[in-house]
Scaffold this motif. Structure first.
Motif, PDB file in Angstrom:
ATOM      1  N   GLU A 101       1.821  18.595  -0.941  1.00  0.00           N
ATOM      2  CA  GLU A 101       2.264  18.667  -2.338  1.00  0.00           C
ATOM      3  C   GLU A 101       3.255  17.559  -2.653  1.00  0.00           C
ATOM      4  OE1 GLU A 101       4.781  21.864  -0.217  1.00  0.00           O
ATOM      5  OE2 GLU A 101       2.840  20.883  -0.024  1.00  0.00           O
ATOM      6  N   MET A 102       4.036  17.124  -1.644  1.00  0.00           N
ATOM      7  CA  MET A 102       4.970  16.029  -1.863  1.00  0.00           C
ATOM      8  C   MET A 102       4.208  14.718  -2.091  1.00  0.00           C
ATOM      9  SD  MET A 102       7.942  14.563   0.644  1.00  0.00           S
ATOM     10  CE  MET A 102       8.504  16.225   1.015  1.00  0.00           C
ATOM     11  N   LEU A 103       3.155  14.501  -1.305  1.00  0.00           N
ATOM     12  CA  LEU A 103       2.334  13.306  -1.505  1.00  0.00           C
ATOM     13  C   LEU A 103       1.673  13.332  -2.874  1.00  0.00           C
ATOM     14  CD1 LEU A 103       0.910  10.715  -0.625  1.00  0.00           C
ATOM     15  CD2 LEU A 103      -0.808  12.134   0.525  1.00  0.00           C
ATOM     16  N   SER A 104       1.194  14.495  -3.292  1.00  0.00           N
ATOM     17  CA  SER A 104       0.563  14.605  -4.600  1.00  0.00           C
ATOM     18  C   SER A 104       1.537  14.233  -5.703  1.00  0.00           C
ATOM     19  CB  SER A 104       0.053  16.035  -4.811  1.00  0.00           C
ATOM     20  OG  SER A 104      -0.476  16.197  -6.106  1.00  0.00           O
ATOM     21  N   ARG A 105       2.799  14.730  -5.593  1.00  0.00           N
ATOM     22  CA  ARG A 105       3.804  14.408  -6.613  1.00  0.00           C
ATOM     23  C   ARG A 105       4.137  12.920  -6.586  1.00  0.00           C
ATOM     24  NH1 ARG A 105       7.171  18.025  -5.331  1.00  0.00           N
ATOM     25  NH2 ARG A 105       8.710  16.832  -4.154  1.00  0.00           N
TER      26      ARG A 105
ATOM     27  N   PRO B 211       0.830  -1.209   0.000  1.00  0.00           N
ATOM     28  CA  PRO B 211       0.000   0.000   0.000  1.00  0.00           C
ATOM     29  C   PRO B 211       0.860   1.251   0.000  1.00  0.00           C
ATOM     30  CG  PRO B 211       0.186  -0.839   2.227  1.00  0.00           C
ATOM     31  CD  PRO B 211       0.899  -1.835   1.333  1.00  0.00           C
ATOM     32  N   LEU B 212       0.255   2.372  -0.339  1.00  0.00           N
ATOM     33  CA  LEU B 212       0.945   3.650  -0.238  1.00  0.00           C
ATOM     34  C   LEU B 212       0.903   4.073   1.229  1.00  0.00           C
ATOM     35  CD1 LEU B 212       2.327   6.073  -1.464  1.00  0.00           C
ATOM     36  CD2 LEU B 212       0.090   7.024  -2.006  1.00  0.00           C
TER      37      LEU B 212
ATOM     38  N   ILE C 161       2.184  10.483  -5.784  1.00  0.00           N
ATOM     39  CA  ILE C 161       1.086   9.729  -6.392  1.00  0.00           C
ATOM     40  C   ILE C 161       1.097   9.863  -7.907  1.00  0.00           C
ATOM     41  CG2 ILE C 161      -1.428   9.682  -6.667  1.00  0.00           C
ATOM     42  CD1 ILE C 161      -1.640  10.247  -3.677  1.00  0.00           C
ATOM     43  N   THR C 162       1.287  11.087  -8.399  1.00  0.00           N
ATOM     44  CA  THR C 162       1.218  11.285  -9.844  1.00  0.00           C
ATOM     45  C   THR C 162       2.409  10.675 -10.564  1.00  0.00           C
ATOM     46  OG1 THR C 162       2.256  13.470  -9.569  1.00  0.00           O
ATOM     47  CG2 THR C 162      -0.149  13.384  -9.646  1.00  0.00           C
ATOM     48  N   GLU C 163       3.561  10.561  -9.871  1.00  0.00           N
ATOM     49  CA  GLU C 163       4.747   9.999 -10.512  1.00  0.00           C
ATOM     50  C   GLU C 163       4.869   8.499 -10.316  1.00  0.00           C
ATOM     51  OE1 GLU C 163       8.076  12.119  -9.011  1.00  0.00           O
ATOM     52  OE2 GLU C 163       7.615  13.954 -10.108  1.00  0.00           O
TER      53      GLU C 163
END
Length: 597
Positions: free
Chosen positions: A363-367, A353-354, A369-371
């Motif tokens: 914003e670090m978590l968002s990056r 799992p994440l 997830i997207t990467e």
């Protein structure tokens, strides 16, 4: 006197060839695996496989082993043996993340080369090709770039990612990078060794990071051996690291790196922090014991229709997640209940799992997830832990997106319309956050001299051009993820610096400004060294070129309690800097060793 016998080099070559023959025939190659870590996420990202020849022999060192194979025409045979053993060992240990395999492109030219062998080794070991990264290594000059492109195409067609090894060393270089477009590039250890002490090396690493962004490539710093080197690597925006500081190569390497190895809290977020952490997204969810029967979990989902995902936690350690729709599809299938109802839920959970710490910036978590590829839809959830990795609760991607949008709208309200840099409110919040966190930092107030007569002479359009250029210059000379750039208004800017060499940063910035500022004047003014304009009393006065004054104040919680106190002193120190002619730096030393400046 009898002559002294000298060893015959032919005998040495024969001994070396015999030892190589024995090594290959009996598969006497040891595989060591060294972790490659994600610096921001503070976890193991993968492992590089390293080969060693028989101990206590001249072929133990890898360079000697592969040189002997090259001289004896056995390179392909040795490469395949090392690859087979590395894949088998990686699969047998069940290690997480990627497997980085060193491959010399010359192997494609060897007689007897046959494609598909690596896939065969992977199938035998039960390892997915998507986990493999091929490191193209050149120990000898290869002028034929068609061969390199052929190697990249060959391995990409099999589903492997590509890395260029030892950038800046040997024959690998920027041409390879630009032509081959690898997924990863590894910076040679030479540029990481003693990195804190060499500005030239720091500039090189920073430039590689910037180039990697434009080429959509991930950068790995090799040879990280000290905490100080790690701190600089992190501050320069490099996402991945490898070296003795984390772990030495080993036949059974660690699956996790101690948190203490990463030093201070990760600072990999952008210049403008969105200010909220993942902890604001925390939702309490009842954890499942990994020994709970599937029957029990299905019953829990049945009586709680709002539950979509549940964590599986052993004590305080999160192990995985289970999703309602996946379990229900299995349970309601033909004979699903009879076959699986009494089995433990750990047999049906998603085991990777994440997981994210509550103090991680959103914003670090968002990056991440997207990467990454762990979370794929807005319906997915992630596990939130405390700083020690203990389970706290869960968060949802939907709520993360809402939070990101909310903060972006809020922060955009306070951005300077000309430069789009953070304005007063984000600057003040950032200072207060650093003080509350016990951080040491420097606030540098930047102000232009002779800017009003420049505006009066050339107009506000050209004046705005100067301000936009200055904003870009400030960003260029600060370290992403470590420093902060703000625009108070007009020709006033704020730098919040956290690097140890902040004075060198400021001096380099002043030098660049002084060198380039004359370009905004017309040719006649450049020849005269300035312009004639009226002062505030209407008198004609000659003004030199625009210059930059910086007043710097070292700050910390032992000296200041809020941004109000910091702002008051930086304004005073900036005024002292402006008393000096030309570009100048004035450092306030009250309250610090050495007395006043």
């Amino acid at each position: 006197m009898p002559s002294i016998p000298f060893p015959d080099p032919t005998d040495a070559q024969q001994d070396q060839g015999a030892l190589l023959e024995d090594t290959l025939r009996n598969r006497h190659v040891a595989i060591l695996l060294q972790p490659i870590v994600s610096i921001c996420e503070q976890e193991v990202y993968g492992y590089e496989a390293l080969a060693r020849g028989p101990e206590d022999t001249i072929l133990h060192a890898p360079m000697a082993l592969f040189e002997a194979a090259r001289q004896n025409g056995r390179m392909l045979e040795l490469e395949l043996l090392c690859r087979e053993l590395a894949i088998a060992q990686f699969g047998r240990l069940g290690l997480p993340g990627k497997l980085f395999l060193n491959v010399n492109p010359e192997a494609l030219l060897e007689p007897g080369f046959r494609g598909g062998r690596t896939r065969e080794f992977l199938e035998r070991a039960g390892t997915d090709p998507g986990q493999v990264v091929i490191e193209l290594t050149e120990h000898y000059p290869i002028q034929d770039f068609d061969l390199m492109r052929e190697a990249v195409t060959h391995y990409r067609d099999m589903g492997f990612a590509i890395a260029i090894d030892d950038l800046g060393s040997g024959y690998a270089g920027l041409r390879q990078w630009s032509e081959l477009r690898p997924d990863y590039v590894k910076i040679d250890r030479h540029f990481i060794q003693d990195l804190p002490s060499y500005p030239g090396k720091r500039q090189f690493v920073h430039s590689i990071g910037e180039l990697a962004k434009s080429l959509e490539c991930r950068v790995i710093a090799e040879g990280v051996e000290t905490l100080e080197e790690l701190e600089v690597v992190r501050h320069l925006g490099v996402s991945f690291g490898q070296g003795y500081h984390f772990a030495r190569p080993h036949t059974a390497p660690p699956r996790a790196i101690p948190r203490g190895s990463f030093g201070s809290e990760c600072q990999c977020s952008p210049f403008w922090h969105l200010t909220d952490s993942v902890g604001t997204l925390l939702q309490e969810r009842p954890p499942l014991d990994p020994r709970s029967a599937l029957d029990q979990v299905v019953d829990l989902f049945h009586h709680a229709p709002d539950l979509v995902t549940l964590p599986v936690v052993d004590g305080h350690e999160p192990l995985g997640i289970v999703r309602r729709y996946e379990l229900m599809n299995l349970y309601t299938s033909r004979f699903g209940r009879e076959l699986h109802g009494r089995k433990p839920i750990s047999a049906f959970m998603r085991s990777e799992p994440l997981i994210v710490s509550r103090d991680t910036p959103v914003e670090m978590l968002s990056r991440r997830i997207t990467e990454g590829d762990q979370v794929t839809t807005v319906d997915d959830d992630f596990i939130i832990t405390d700083e020690e990795g203990r389970y706290l609760g869960m968060g949802t991607v939907v709520e993360l997106l809402k939070k990101i949008t909310e903060l972006q709208i809020r922060n955009a309200r306070y951005a300077n319309p000309l430069t789009q840099l953070p304005g007063n409110v984000p600057i003040d919040e950032h200072i207060d956050r650093l003080l509350a966190g016990g951080e040491q930092f420097v606030v540098a107030y930047c102000d232009l001299d002779n800017f009003k007569p420049f505006n009066d002479t050339y107009g506000y359009a050209r004046g705005d051009e100067v301000l936009r250029w200055l904003g870009r210059l400030l960003v260029e000379h600060t370290v992403e993820g470590r420093d902060f750039v703000g625009h108070v208004g007009g020709d006033d800017f704020i730098l919040i610096l956290r690097s140890g060499d902040w004075q060198a940063q400021c001096r380099t910035l002043l030098s660049r400004f002084e060198e380039n500022a004359p370009a905004f004047y017309d040719e006649e003014a450049r020849e005269r060294g300035g312009i004639a304009a009226k002062d505030r009393r209407g008198q004609d006065v000659f003004y030199g070129f625009i210059s930059l004054s910086i007043g710097a104040v070292p700050a910390g919680p032992e000296r200041f309690h809020s941004h109000y106190e910091v702002a008051s002193l930086t304004t005073e120190v900036k005024a002292q800097a402006k008393k000096k002619p030309g570009c100048s730096l004035f450092v306030d030393r009250r309250g610090t060793p050495g007395g006043p400046a």
